[in-house]
Design a protein around this motif. Structure first.
Motif, PDB file in Angstrom:
ATOM      1  N   PRO A 128       0.822  -1.219   0.000  1.00 40.39           N
ATOM      2  CA  PRO A 128       0.000   0.000   0.000  1.00 40.39           C
ATOM      3  C   PRO A 128       0.855   1.268   0.000  1.00 40.39           C
ATOM      4  O   PRO A 128       2.076   1.163  -0.149  1.00 40.39           O
ATOM      5  N   ALA A 129       0.229   2.399   0.162  1.00 37.47           N
ATOM      6  CA  ALA A 129       0.954   3.671   0.108  1.00 37.47           C
ATOM      7  C   ALA A 129       2.107   3.664   1.108  1.00 37.47           C
ATOM      8  O   ALA A 129       1.946   3.261   2.266  1.00 37.47           O
ATOM      9  N   GLY A 130       3.284   4.065   0.630  1.00 40.28           N
ATOM     10  CA  GLY A 130       4.465   4.086   1.476  1.00 40.28           C
ATOM     11  C   GLY A 130       5.304   2.828   1.403  1.00 40.28           C
ATOM     12  O   GLY A 130       6.387   2.766   1.993  1.00 40.28           O
ATOM     13  N   ALA A 131       4.820   1.803   0.687  1.00 38.93           N
ATOM     14  CA  ALA A 131       5.575   0.549   0.557  1.00 38.93           C
ATOM     15  C   ALA A 131       6.756   0.760  -0.394  1.00 38.93           C
ATOM     16  O   ALA A 131       6.747   1.677  -1.217  1.00 38.93           O
ATOM     17  N   PRO A 132       7.783  -0.084  -0.296  1.00 41.12           N
ATOM     18  CA  PRO A 132       8.900   0.005  -1.244  1.00 41.12           C
ATOM     19  C   PRO A 132       8.409  -0.119  -2.683  1.00 41.12           C
ATOM     20  O   PRO A 132       7.463  -0.852  -2.972  1.00 41.12           O
ATOM     21  N   GLU A 133       9.050   0.588  -3.583  1.00 43.27           N
ATOM     22  CA  GLU A 133       8.641   0.559  -4.981  1.00 43.27           C
ATOM     23  C   GLU A 133       8.991  -0.772  -5.662  1.00 43.27           C
ATOM     24  O   GLU A 133       8.386  -1.132  -6.657  1.00 43.27           O
ATOM     25  N   GLY A 134       9.952  -1.470  -5.137  1.00 42.57           N
ATOM     26  CA  GLY A 134      10.313  -2.778  -5.667  1.00 42.57           C
ATOM     27  C   GLY A 134      10.008  -3.862  -4.656  1.00 42.57           C
ATOM     28  O   GLY A 134       9.079  -3.751  -3.858  1.00 42.57           O
ATOM     29  N   THR A 135      10.792  -4.927  -4.687  1.00 42.83           N
ATOM     30  CA  THR A 135      10.622  -5.998  -3.705  1.00 42.83           C
ATOM     31  C   THR A 135      11.290  -5.609  -2.390  1.00 42.83           C
ATOM     32  O   THR A 135      12.275  -4.860  -2.384  1.00 42.83           O
ATOM     33  N   PRO A 136      10.792  -6.076  -1.256  1.00 45.55           N
ATOM     34  CA  PRO A 136      11.398  -5.723   0.036  1.00 45.55           C
ATOM     35  C   PRO A 136      12.786  -6.329   0.191  1.00 45.55           C
ATOM     36  O   PRO A 136      13.108  -7.347  -0.425  1.00 45.55           O
ATOM     37  N   ASP A 137      13.602  -5.685   1.024  1.00 46.04           N
ATOM     38  CA  ASP A 137      14.970  -6.168   1.252  1.00 46.04           C
ATOM     39  C   ASP A 137      14.980  -7.518   1.966  1.00 46.04           C
ATOM     40  O   ASP A 137      15.873  -8.333   1.752  1.00 46.04           O
ATOM     41  N   SER A 138      14.016  -7.744   2.833  1.00 44.10           N
ATOM     42  CA  SER A 138      13.912  -9.021   3.548  1.00 44.10           C
ATOM     43  C   SER A 138      12.489  -9.526   3.463  1.00 44.10           C
ATOM     44  O   SER A 138      11.543  -8.751   3.257  1.00 44.10           O
ATOM     45  N   VAL A 139      12.329 -10.827   3.611  1.00 39.10           N
ATOM     46  CA  VAL A 139      11.016 -11.450   3.482  1.00 39.10           C
ATOM     47  C   VAL A 139      10.591 -12.020   4.828  1.00 39.10           C
ATOM     48  O   VAL A 139      11.354 -12.740   5.475  1.00 39.10           O
ATOM     49  N   SER A 140       9.372 -11.687   5.259  1.00 44.98           N
ATOM     50  CA  SER A 140       8.864 -12.156   6.542  1.00 44.98           C
ATOM     51  C   SER A 140       8.411 -13.620   6.446  1.00 44.98           C
ATOM     52  O   SER A 140       8.222 -14.159   5.351  1.00 44.98           O
ATOM     53  N   TRP A 141       8.223 -14.230   7.608  1.00 48.82           N
ATOM     54  CA  TRP A 141       7.799 -15.628   7.628  1.00 48.82           C
ATOM     55  C   TRP A 141       6.405 -15.794   7.028  1.00 48.82           C
ATOM     56  O   TRP A 141       6.124 -16.789   6.363  1.00 48.82           O
ATOM     57  N   HIS A 142       5.536 -14.796   7.271  1.00 53.24           N
ATOM     58  CA  HIS A 142       4.182 -14.931   6.729  1.00 53.24           C
ATOM     59  C   HIS A 142       4.150 -14.728   5.222  1.00 53.24           C
ATOM     60  O   HIS A 142       3.311 -15.308   4.524  1.00 53.24           O
ATOM     61  N   ALA A 143       5.077 -13.926   4.700  1.00 53.61           N
ATOM     62  CA  ALA A 143       5.167 -13.778   3.246  1.00 53.61           C
ATOM     63  C   ALA A 143       5.656 -15.078   2.606  1.00 53.61           C
ATOM     64  O   ALA A 143       5.186 -15.461   1.521  1.00 53.61           O
ATOM     65  N   ILE A 144       6.577 -15.754   3.281  1.00 53.91           N
ATOM     66  CA  ILE A 144       7.035 -17.061   2.788  1.00 53.91           C
ATOM     67  C   ILE A 144       5.872 -18.054   2.796  1.00 53.91           C
ATOM     68  O   ILE A 144       5.647 -18.798   1.833  1.00 53.91           O
ATOM     69  N   GLY A 145       5.096 -18.043   3.899  1.00 52.12           N
ATOM     70  CA  GLY A 145       3.928 -18.918   3.976  1.00 52.12           C
ATOM     71  C   GLY A 145       2.903 -18.605   2.906  1.00 52.12           C
ATOM     72  O   GLY A 145       2.293 -19.513   2.329  1.00 52.12           O
ATOM     73  N   HIS A 146       2.737 -17.313   2.626  1.00 46.43           N
ATOM     74  CA  HIS A 146       1.818 -16.922   1.550  1.00 46.43           C
ATOM     75  C   HIS A 146       2.286 -17.490   0.210  1.00 46.43           C
ATOM     76  O   HIS A 146       1.475 -17.993  -0.569  1.00 46.43           O
ATOM     77  N   GLY A 147       3.578 -17.417  -0.028  1.00 47.63           N
ATOM     78  CA  GLY A 147       4.120 -17.962  -1.273  1.00 47.63           C
ATOM     79  C   GLY A 147       3.908 -19.460  -1.384  1.00 47.63           C
ATOM     80  O   GLY A 147       3.610 -19.966  -2.471  1.00 47.63           O
ATOM     81  N   VAL A 148       4.061 -20.160  -0.257  1.00 42.76           N
ATOM     82  CA  VAL A 148       3.821 -21.608  -0.259  1.00 42.76           C
ATOM     83  C   VAL A 148       2.358 -21.898  -0.588  1.00 42.76           C
ATOM     84  O   VAL A 148       2.040 -22.768  -1.418  1.00 42.76           O
ATOM     85  N   GLY A 149       1.447 -21.151   0.063  1.00 43.31           N
ATOM     86  CA  GLY A 149       0.026 -21.347  -0.204  1.00 43.31           C
ATOM     87  C   GLY A 149      -0.330 -21.057  -1.652  1.00 43.31           C
ATOM     88  O   GLY A 149      -1.066 -21.818  -2.288  1.00 43.31           O
TER      89      GLY A 149
END
Length: 224
Positions: A128-149
């Protein structure tokens, strides 16, 4: 030949059979509605959420921001409907070729959607507004879980398409086999296209053949 009381009680009653058929039809209706629900809700958000750009931002990012609960609910409800469809297909196709692995793969699809809904992505691509314009520097555990799902959801249905394509081809149902095979190949072709700039759009487009196939399958589940 005398029928014992135990044998009589073991036989399904007419009311019991009718109730089971009604329940099975309701479960299959869930599978029919899964794709249209996901598509309509996602499209409505793409068109109405200010600042969202599907050409850059994948549908998963809709789960972020003030109205993110809508897409979260969309993932979870669609997953539950797909699971219902899988149960209905398992009942309908029990003992038939494809009647075990096909519904199981559809259940994996539903489970993957639920996981992708509960575990959200990290802010990226300007959303959303204020997020990095590209991919984040680090990936959270829930983002990894989202990718698995998401991987389970996107990967299982094309395989299910191939399972039923093989079953229908052997049964002489060539048109249904070709449709199922075509849906699987369409997903592979869309997602494998080597252009990262259009990945978010292609991921959305890949939902069309897979959900369309699931709707058609649950609307007419018999393999005979």
């Amino acid at each position: 030949m005398t029928t014992t009381a135990n044998e009589t009680s073991a036989r399904p009653t007419v009311a019991g059979v009718a109730s089971r058929r009604t329940t099975t039809r309701a479960l299959l209706a869930g599978g029919v509605l899964a794709g249209p629900l996901f598509g309509v809700v996602a499209a409505a958000q793409v068109l109405t959420r200010d600042g969202f750009d599907l050409s850059r931002q994948p549908l998963s990012l809709l789960a972020l921001g003030d109205l993110g609960w809508i897409q979260t609910a969309n993932f979870v409800l669609t997953g539950l409907l797909a699971l219902a469809g899988a149960v209905g297909l398992r009942r309908t196709l029990s003992g038939e070729p494809g009647g075990t692995w096909g519904p199981a793969l559809i259940a994996v699809h539903g489970l993957g959607l639920i996981i992708a809904g509960v575990l959200v992505s990290d802010p990226s691509m300007g959303w959303p507004a204020g997020a990095p314009e590209g991919t984040p520097d680090s990936v959270s555990w829930h983002a990894i879980g989202h990718g698995v799902g998401a991987g389970l959801a996107f990967g299982s249905l094309p395989i299910a398409c191939l399972v039923f394509a093989r079953t229908w081809w052997r049964a002489g149902q060539r048109l249904r086999a070709a449709f199922s095979l075509g849906c699987a190949l369409a997903v592979v072709a869309v997602l494998a296209w080597p252009d990262q700039d259009t990945l978010s759009v292609r991921m959305a487009l890949a939902c069309v053949p897979t959900f369309g196939w699931l709707t058609a399958l649950c609307a007419r589940p018999t393999t005979r």
